[in-house]
Enzyme design. Sequence first.
Site, PDB file in Angstrom:
ATOM      1  N   TYR A 147       0.839  -1.056   0.000  1.00  0.00           N
ATOM      2  CA  TYR A 147       0.207  -0.088   0.356  1.00  0.00           C
ATOM      3  C   TYR A 147       0.684   0.936   0.223  1.00  0.00           C
ATOM      4  CZ  TYR A 147      -3.923  -2.965   0.977  1.00  0.00           C
ATOM      5  OH  TYR A 147      -5.260  -3.441   1.028  1.00  0.00           O
TER       6      TYR A 147
ATOM      7  N   PHE B 124      -5.519   7.512   7.258  1.00  0.00           N
ATOM      8  CA  PHE B 124      -6.474   5.537   7.380  1.00  0.00           C
ATOM      9  C   PHE B 124      -4.870   4.842   7.198  1.00  0.00           C
ATOM     10  CE2 PHE B 124      -6.922   6.850   2.571  1.00  0.00           C
ATOM     11  CZ  PHE B 124      -6.573   5.934   2.322  1.00  0.00           C
TER      12      PHE B 124
ATOM     13  N   ARG C 146     -11.643  -6.362 -11.069  1.00  0.00           N
ATOM     14  CA  ARG C 146     -11.896  -5.185 -10.232  1.00  0.00           C
ATOM     15  C   ARG C 146     -13.227  -5.029 -10.469  1.00  0.00           C
ATOM     16  NH1 ARG C 146      -8.803  -1.583  -6.885  1.00  0.00           N
ATOM     17  NH2 ARG C 146      -9.484   0.259  -7.255  1.00  0.00           N
TER      18      ARG C 146
ATOM     19  N   THR D 268     -14.639   0.858  -4.142  1.00  0.00           N
ATOM     20  CA  THR D 268     -13.583   0.875  -2.236  1.00  0.00           C
ATOM     21  C   THR D 268     -14.643   0.807  -1.504  1.00  0.00           C
ATOM     22  OG1 THR D 268     -11.748   1.731  -4.159  1.00  0.00           O
ATOM     23  CG2 THR D 268     -12.125   1.757  -1.029  1.00  0.00           C
TER      24      THR D 268
ATOM     25  N   ARG E 265     -18.075  -6.726  -3.251  1.00  0.00           N
ATOM     26  CA  ARG E 265     -17.616  -5.712  -2.078  1.00  0.00           C
ATOM     27  C   ARG E 265     -19.489  -5.674  -1.996  1.00  0.00           C
ATOM     28  NH1 ARG E 265     -12.720  -2.345  -3.520  1.00  0.00           N
ATOM     29  NH2 ARG E 265     -11.391  -3.444  -2.472  1.00  0.00           N
TER      30      ARG E 265
ATOM     31  N   ASN F  68     -13.733  -4.114   3.595  1.00  0.00           N
ATOM     32  CA  ASN F  68     -14.289  -4.360   2.088  1.00  0.00           C
ATOM     33  C   ASN F  68     -13.521  -5.785   1.603  1.00  0.00           C
ATOM     34  OD1 ASN F  68     -11.475  -3.512   1.823  1.00  0.00           O
ATOM     35  ND2 ASN F  68     -12.584  -1.596   0.924  1.00  0.00           N
TER      36      ASN F  68
ATOM     37  N   HIS G 175      -9.165  -7.203  -2.070  1.00  0.00           N
ATOM     38  CA  HIS G 175      -8.381  -6.650  -2.322  1.00  0.00           C
ATOM     39  C   HIS G 175      -7.990  -7.291  -3.870  1.00  0.00           C
ATOM     40  CE1 HIS G 175      -4.397  -3.810  -3.950  1.00  0.00           C
ATOM     41  NE2 HIS G 175      -4.263  -5.090  -4.672  1.00  0.00           N
TER      42      HIS G 175
ATOM     43  N   GLU H 121       2.977  -5.564  -7.618  1.00  0.00           N
ATOM     44  CA  GLU H 121       2.002  -6.138  -6.439  1.00  0.00           C
ATOM     45  C   GLU H 121       2.591  -7.704  -6.762  1.00  0.00           C
ATOM     46  OE1 GLU H 121      -1.914  -4.909  -6.219  1.00  0.00           O
ATOM     47  OE2 GLU H 121      -0.964  -2.963  -5.794  1.00  0.00           O
TER      48      GLU H 121
HETATM   49  P1  IDP Z   1      -8.784  -0.246  -3.445  1.00  0.00           P
HETATM   50  O1  IDP Z   1      -8.606  -1.778  -2.734  1.00  0.00           O
HETATM   51  O2  IDP Z   1     -10.589  -0.543  -4.492  1.00  0.00           O
HETATM   52  O3  IDP Z   1      -7.885  -0.583  -4.573  1.00  0.00           O
HETATM   53  P2  IDP Z   1      -7.971   1.765  -2.217  1.00  0.00           P
HETATM   54  O4  IDP Z   1      -7.990   2.982  -3.026  1.00  0.00           O
HETATM   55  O5  IDP Z   1      -6.511   2.058  -3.651  1.00  0.00           O
HETATM   56  O6  IDP Z   1      -8.300   1.310  -2.627  1.00  0.00           O
HETATM   57  O7  IDP Z   1      -7.568   1.521  -0.827  1.00  0.00           O
HETATM   58  C1  IDP Z   1      -6.985   0.801   0.037  1.00  0.00           C
HETATM   59  C2  IDP Z   1      -7.711   0.395   1.132  1.00  0.00           C
HETATM   60  O8  IDP Z   1      -7.483   1.369   1.500  1.00  0.00           O
HETATM   61  C3  IDP Z   1      -8.749   0.428   0.566  1.00  0.00           C
HETATM   62  O9  IDP Z   1      -8.841  -0.969  -0.067  1.00  0.00           O
HETATM   63  C4  IDP Z   1      -9.579   0.236   2.129  1.00  0.00           C
HETATM   64  O10 IDP Z   1      -9.201  -0.754   3.148  1.00  0.00           O
HETATM   65  C5  IDP Z   1      -8.734   1.304   1.966  1.00  0.00           C
HETATM   66  N1  IDP Z   1      -9.360   2.700   2.644  1.00  0.00           N
HETATM   67  C6  IDP Z   1      -9.426   2.935   1.510  1.00  0.00           C
HETATM   68  N2  IDP Z   1      -9.664   4.869   1.933  1.00  0.00           N
HETATM   69  C7  IDP Z   1     -10.339   4.594   3.195  1.00  0.00           C
HETATM   70  C8  IDP Z   1     -10.806   5.595   3.880  1.00  0.00           C
HETATM   71  O11 IDP Z   1     -10.930   6.692   3.686  1.00  0.00           O
HETATM   72  N3  IDP Z   1     -10.970   4.448   5.515  1.00  0.00           N
HETATM   73  C9  IDP Z   1     -10.892   3.639   5.678  1.00  0.00           C
HETATM   74  N4  IDP Z   1      -9.966   2.562   5.016  1.00  0.00           N
HETATM   75  C10 IDP Z   1      -9.811   2.895   3.702  1.00  0.00           C
HETATM   76 MG    MG Z   2      -6.663   0.725  -4.916  1.00  0.00          MG
END
Ligand code: IDP
Ligand code: MG
Length: 149
Positions: free
Chosen positions: A49, A57, A85, A91, A102, A112, A115, A126
């Site tokens: 990440y 966060f 995706r 997300t 999700r 959620n 990944h 990754e």
């Molecule tokens: P993605 O998993 O759909 O690619 P990303 O924006 O890359 O989403 O964020 C990675 C992970 O970080 C998310 O899947 C979620 O678990 C966590 N995340 C993202 N935004 C937030 C937030 O605003 N609050 C809490 N956790 C978040």
């Molecule tokens: Mg992501």
Amino acid sequence: MERTFVMVKPDGVQRGLIGEVISRFEKKGLKLVAARFESLTDDRVQEQYREHLERPFFPGLKAYITSGPVFLMVWEGKNVVPVVRLLVGATNPAEALPGTIRGDFALDIGRNVIHASDSDASAEREIKIHFNDTDLIAYAACAEPMIYE
Ligand code: IDP
Ligand code: MG
């Protein structure tokens, strides 16, 4: 053929959703080429990440992802990165459509379930964080002529 990296997160593992996730991807016609069950170290989570390291966060995300074992996979198929995706959904599970993983199995952005890589470049990066070349199994899937034109 393209590949993508997928991880069932600790909430998905604890809630018994590994089989459901694998089943959805298998039924779609995608091919599993690597898998491992393990608990991630802080270093690997930071690598995974890295674009989120400075986000507010991130500490919560790291605590979540290291809270228990995860199920790591590499899936192969035509357009696999965008296709997976779509199957995973938005997300924020509150915005994820019914029929997506999700959308069907989560409520909170911080829990959620899964990944999946967001681009071919992320997928390549990754996969290398979590797997060696020798972990990726090349094999002929006998249904391929039924799945691809
Ligand atoms: P993605 O998993 O759909 O690619 P990303 O924006 O890359 O989403 O964020 C990675 C992970 O970080 C998310 O899947 C979620 O678990 C966590 N995340 C993202 N935004 C937030 C937030 O605003 N609050 C809490 N956790 C978040
Ligand atoms: Mg992501």
